[in-house]
Enzyme design. Structure first.
Site: not given
Length: 565
Positions: A36, A129-130, A297, A299, A301-302, A366, A385, A387, A398
């Site tokens: 990233r 991601s987020h 989020d 992508d 997954d959260r 993590t 997790e 997060s 996730k």
């Protein structure tokens, strides 16, 4: 609609070229889940090409027999420029089947599902991601291996080593493939024929979720009990899946599905589903209009789960409640639960469930990649997790919408509200009061100094102050040995544990794109749940302890955290 097109210059036969790298970069070490960086960093000459070439070479060295590769992303800014580069490079490196998400879109859980079902060698996912998106924000490149999960350390380390010395990359002439509609086309190259397929990124994931949950039961429950739900995709890639499953399958009104069109800059927002960045959903839920709310989020997954009047379910409690009610989910009701995994900073709430239900419990560093081997070895069936990540062994990532459907399945079976489910759980198992303080965008030096400061207390002769009223029983820098492979991960976080069982954990985040983010996790356990005890009050002594042992205010010059969740 996102219109990505790989350009075509009129050639009927496409030739691969080996291009000398004009630059070599020393900063391409993947973090917790991929590389990233700010967009401007990624736009440097050969930055993308170098990293992609190193991924492809590593993949070929690990498995030269499987030539099927998936490409997808969360729709963020600059994906449209990078997808054609990856496609042309994969063809030049000998891959025979390249599968791309329609419009370039593929949620991370959908990627995992597709890789597993269609036995791809792996997938390159363009996501941060987020993290925010846009020309002045972040970009990400992540490789998932053949089990559908994030590349483990041995793979990312091999990629990183190659990036330090790469001299050239392979790339094919430009060719045209429209990503606007599903379809396929053979491309003739000097490497032979290459099949390029464009697929709907939702269908495979939907099919899998339909085999896990009784969606008709959920729809009937929502209709008969007039349960109103809302979902906020935060202008990320999960919007299409939310519209399909929540809207078309479960019958949720389109007006209740918020920000479900993917945007390159996520609408100018920060696509992180927490109480700060999903403030719009929090405000909506506090109005009392809806009984259930979920945010996803960038992508997909959260997830963040909210009940009526804005009742917040911490990710640690969410994992524990799901674990305690697995019999409400058909996928688990008809099969044995092997065990449960949680990351180190996630509270011990699920541990108590595992103990009473007879599940094995595994504590990992993590990073979802650490759950993959445990799931492949059938050692865990559920994991999570703190997060805002929750999932199961249906894939190796996730899965935000999986978590939402798990909650709706439990609500439909128990006929309880979100708040009632959580408070009932606390009465049975006690409550783990929990919060996380993030100090974002510190300098690299400040982050290192904070960690060095707290790490001094791991010495055997270190004098550690009490944690509130309780002496500190131990202070360690967490290390992990994978029970399947034997691989070790050192220095994963400094953990203070009191004699009363409270924990304070410090670690550097591996998901930022610049500088350093220090995360402080605070957990206080009360075996007896009492209404009216605010988490802030219960955790205040731990906050004071954390500030004292870390000296983070003096080191950072900050008077408060950037984000509290």
């Amino acid at each position: 609609t996102l219109l990505y097109t790989i350009k075509f210059e009129g050639m009927l036969h496409f030739v691969s070229h080996e291009v000398e790298c004009s630059h070599t970069y020393q900063d391409q070490k993947p973090g917790t889940s991929g590389l990233r960086k700010p967009v401007k960093t990624v736009q440097q000459p050969c930055y993308v090409e170098n990293f992609i070439q190193c991924i492809l070479e590593t993949v070929i060295e690990l498995d030269d027999s499987n030539k099927r590769l998936l490409i997808g992303g969360d729709g963020r800014y600059y994906n449209d420029a990078v997808i054609p580069i990856i496609t042309r490079m994969a063809a030049a490196n000998g891959f025979k089947e390249i599968i791309i998400g329609q419009h370039g879109l593929f949620s991370t859980p959908a990627c995992s599902s597709f890789i597993r079902k269609y036995e791809c060698v792996g997938g390159i996912i363009l996501t941060a991601s987020h993290n925010p998106g846009g020309p002045d924000a972040d970009f990400g490149i992540k490789y998932n291996v053949g089990n559908g999960g994030p590349a483990p350390d041995n793979v990312t380390n091999a990629i990183f080593e190659k990036t330090k010395t790469i001299k050239s990359f392979k790339i094919l002439d430009e060719f045209e493939i429209s990503l606007n509609y599903p379809g396929e086309r053979f491309v003739k190259t000097d490497q032979g024929k290459v099949l390029v397929r464009v697929v709907n990124g939702v269908e495979c994931h939907e099919e899998l979720l339909s085999s896990i949950f009784d969606l008709q039961k959920i729809r009937t429950y929502l209709r008969d009990n007039k349960i109103r739900i809302t979902a906020d995709a935060m202008s990320g890639v999960m919007g299409a899946t939310a519209r399909r499953i929540f809207g078309e399958v479960l019958g949720v009104k389109p007006s209740h599905l918020i920000r479900c069109t993917p945007l390159p800059d996520f609408g100018g927002g920060h696509p992180d589903p927490n109480l700060v960045y999903a403030e719009a959903l929090v405000k909506t839920m506090k109005s009392g209009k809806y009984e259930f709310g979920v945010a996803f989020d960038g992508d997909g997954d959260r997830n963040m789960i909210l009940g009526k009047d804005g009742f917040f379910v911490s990710p640690s409690d969410s994992l524990a409640v799901i674990a305690a009610n697995l019999d409400c989910i058909p996928y688990f009701a008809k099969g044995k639960v092997a065990g449960v995994g949680r990351s180190l900073p996630t509270s011990g709430a699920v541990d108590l469930v595992a103990k009473t239900r007879g599940f094995n419990i595994f504590e990992t560093p993590t990073g979802w990649k650490y759950f993959g081997n445990l799931m492949d070895a059938d050692m865990i069936s559920l994991c999570g997790e703190e997060s805002f990540g929750t999932g199961s062994n249906h894939i190796r990532e996730k899965d935000g919408i999986w978590a939402a459907l798990a909650w709706l399945s439990i609500m439909a079976t128990r006929e309880m509200s979100v708040e009632k489910l959580v408070t009932t759980h606390w009465r049975e198992f006690g409550r783990h009061y929990y919060t996380r303080h993030d100090y974002e965008a510190l300098s690299t030096e400040e982050g290192a100094q904070v960690m060095e400061t707290v790490n001094k207390f791991t010495a055997k002769d270190a004098e550690v102050p009490p944690m509130g009223d309780s002496p500190v029983a131990s202070c360690v820098n967490f290390s992990y040995k994978d029970p399947v492979t034997g691989d070790k991960a050192e220095k994963q976080g400094v953990v203070f544990t009191s004699e009363a069982g409270s924990r304070v954990i410090f670690r550097l985040s591996g998901t930022g794109s610049t500088g350093a983010t220090v995360r402080i996790y605070l957990e206080y356990y009360s075996a007896k749940y009492s209404e009216g005890r605010a988490a802030e009050d219960m955790l205040e002594p731990l906050v004071e302890f954390a500030l004292g042992v870390s000296d983070i205010r003096n080191i950072s010059g900050r008077s408060a955290p950037s984000v509290i969740t």
